[in-house]
Each structure stands twice: as structure tokens, then as C-alpha cells.
Motif scaffolding. Sequence first.
Motif: not given
Length: 452
Positions: A18, A22-23, A25, A56-57, A60, A64-65
Motif C-alpha cells: 500500500t 498512489p500518485r 510511489v 509499478l509503472r 500506478y 506516478h512512480v
Amino acid sequence: MTALKLYNSLTRSKDVFTPIDPRSVRMYVCGPTVYDRAHIGNARPVIVFDLLFRLLRHVYGAEHVTYVRNITDVDDKINARAAERGITIRQLTEETANGFHRDVAELGALRPSVEPRATEFICRGGDDLDMVKLVERLIARGHAYEADGHVLFDVASMPAYGKLARRSLDEMEAGARVEVASYKKGPMDFVLWKPSKQGEPAWDSPWGQGRPGWHLECSAMSAALLGEVFDIHGGGIDLIFPHHENEIAQSTCCFGQERMANVWMHNGFLQVEGEKMSKSLGNFVTIREVLADWPGDVARLAMLSAHYRQPINWTLKGLQEAEKTLGVWFDAAASDAEARPAPGVVEALADDLNTPRMIAEIHRLRTEGGRKALAGTLAFLGFRPDVYEDWKTERAPQAGLPVEEIERLIDARLAARREKDFAEADRIRDELLAAGVTLRDGAGGTTWEVAR
């Protein structure tokens, strides 16, 4: 999508990931110390965390990563190697960093979002966080002290020290086999700042001309670029103690936070043909040496064949199997597709980067004929059919005859067979075989290849 689960070395459990936001990471991974060519063991965290970055990309959104991987360009090994080679420290670090970038690019790794150099964060001036300010804050908070020109972290001031490594301070002190400097309060106290010797790089500080300790660098760079607490910190398992343990101590005591990063991830050790890699055993292999014989995609797949937390045995057989597997996948994939992973592959990766399961899913895609899904998945994972094909073409054995002559002889052989002159047809086949060309007759006609 299935929830993303990651194994946390801090909690010793696999938990649902978590992000703090989230915008935004945020991930930090310890990068190379640029004094020599990176070895194949260094390639493992590069490939593992590149895969996590891609995942992750995907989950999210690329925007945002943020992935930070540092370059350590101030270190005792750097000073010694530059002196040994008779070049400046700057020449050495530039040359080595450029070589590292070329090597990891050939492994199919994306560039991190940010790649800071340690020397850029020692004394930045103004209000920007840097290493000098971090040390000043630790002294002010009672977690560090100056002694004999050094500044050291006072380990006894942090009751939670050893939590990542799961060792108590008493256990660590009892097991310490290092010579304890007379100016240390405790045997486990570690250097934050030290004086520079004549000819070594040096920066101004309240404690005199000097340079930072290794552990301090990552605390300063990660905090300056990702904040006091961020989502994921990664690196090799060999960094858990003392490097990552000391990072946690510095950062949490400096900023008054319970954690530096919420999730700590570590990849396992690498052996070469069943033995620990070392120069004394003659099995020390650099990334560049591997890339001289194999395309980066083959090395990438061989590295991902084992789960990242498990030890991996780097073998010639493993590379050969990876080459064969990639060839089968590329042959079955569509010629072009959007770089998008199949759902089964995402599900496998969401289970703590379960790459053996990921590979099984790719095999399933191939057998079920999902050509576009297979191509998109391979592209998402960083595998490049053009690079692989170029390598195969370059290493292909060369025939002893020009292509035009080979095709002329094949036509002559076919004519001889039509005339039922089988002796002449056999003679031409033998002539081609002597030149390294093997013929294969089939329903679609005669094909040829260079004999290996």
C-alpha cells in the motif's frame, strides 16, 4: 487486478503493498560504487528492481512512480584505484559510470527516474538537505558526536538498532571482530564524517575538511529526493548489515520517524557454477565479459529464472537454456504489439515478483497461440527480438561459398535430380557440405543452412 504483494525484510512477511501516496510511489535502490567494471552479481539487483519498476509503472502509471538509484563516486576504493592507475578521481568515476550505463542498458534495464551522484549531495548550500546538514541534525539530537576529527553515530542512543538485521546490540558487540578506534564510545559506532588525507577529495564542514561515510550518502540522497519516509528501499542481501541497518539508524534518528522506508526488499546471493564468485577462484565475471558472448536479453532471462529472494547459480547451462527459450518465444510472438503484459503474467509478478511462475505463464501463452499477447508481454518485460536476432546473425557461422554460388549449386542439383542423374546430385550435395552448407529437402523445396 490481484493485489500487489511484496516480501518485506523488515517484517519478515509478504504483505499487500500500500503506497503512502498512489500518485507518487517512491523507490530507492543502492547503486554502484564506480571504481571498477560491474560484475554479474551487481547485475542482479539492476534486473530485479528494473522489473519491479516496470510493474509499478504498469499498476500506478508511469508518471506516478519515481525510482532513484544512486552512484557512489566518493569512496576509499575509488581513491586507491585512481592512484593505482595514475588518473584523476573524476576521470575514473566518469569512465566507470559510463561503462556501467552501457552494460545495464544492454541488459534491457530502463534508466531510473533519477540517478544522483553522492558528491552532488555532500554540501549543497542554502536550505537544501545534504550530508553535512544531516550530520549536524544528528549531533543536535544527541545521536552523534565528534571525536578526533571524526563524527560518529552513537549506536547506543538508538534502542531499536539491529531491527532489520534481527540482531541485538549486545550480540553485535560480542561478535564484533574489528579493531575499535580509541575515540569511539562504543564498538559498533560508525563513521558519519571523517577527515580527508592529503590528496584525497575533501569538502568544508563544521568539523574540518573531510568527506562523508558511505552509509550517510544513501540517507541524504533518498531523503532529499523521496522524502523522510518513502515506499520501497531495495538492494542486495549483503547490504542488510551494516549498510541498510545504518541507513535506518541515521534517517529515523535525524527526522524523528519510526521508519525510513515502509518496505525493504533484498535479492539473494549469486554463485558461479556452484561456487562463490571471487577473483582468487578465477570465476569473477564482469557484466561486460558476459555480454561479449551473450546478448543482454539472454543474461536477463537467465537472471530471472530463479526467484529474486533465492540464491542463483550462474552457469553456462543456464545461459544456453535461456537462449533456447528466448528463441522459441520470439519465433512464436507477433512481429509487433503494444508493450503490455498478459493478465497471467501480471498476476505472477504481483505475487512478490514470482518470476518462475511468470516464465510458466509465458510458455502457456506460446502454446495457446497468443501471438500478440506474447509479443506485448515480452516487450513489457524488456526483451527485444531485434537485439536477439542481430546477435544470432553476428555469431552465425559463415559458409565457405558466396550465397549466389550456393544457390546456383542448389539449382544445378535440382536439375540433376530431375534428369535422374543422382550421382551428380550427390556430388553437388557433398561439395556444399564440404563448404559447410547443409541441405534439407522437404515438401516445400530445398533449404540450406550453415553447418555448426
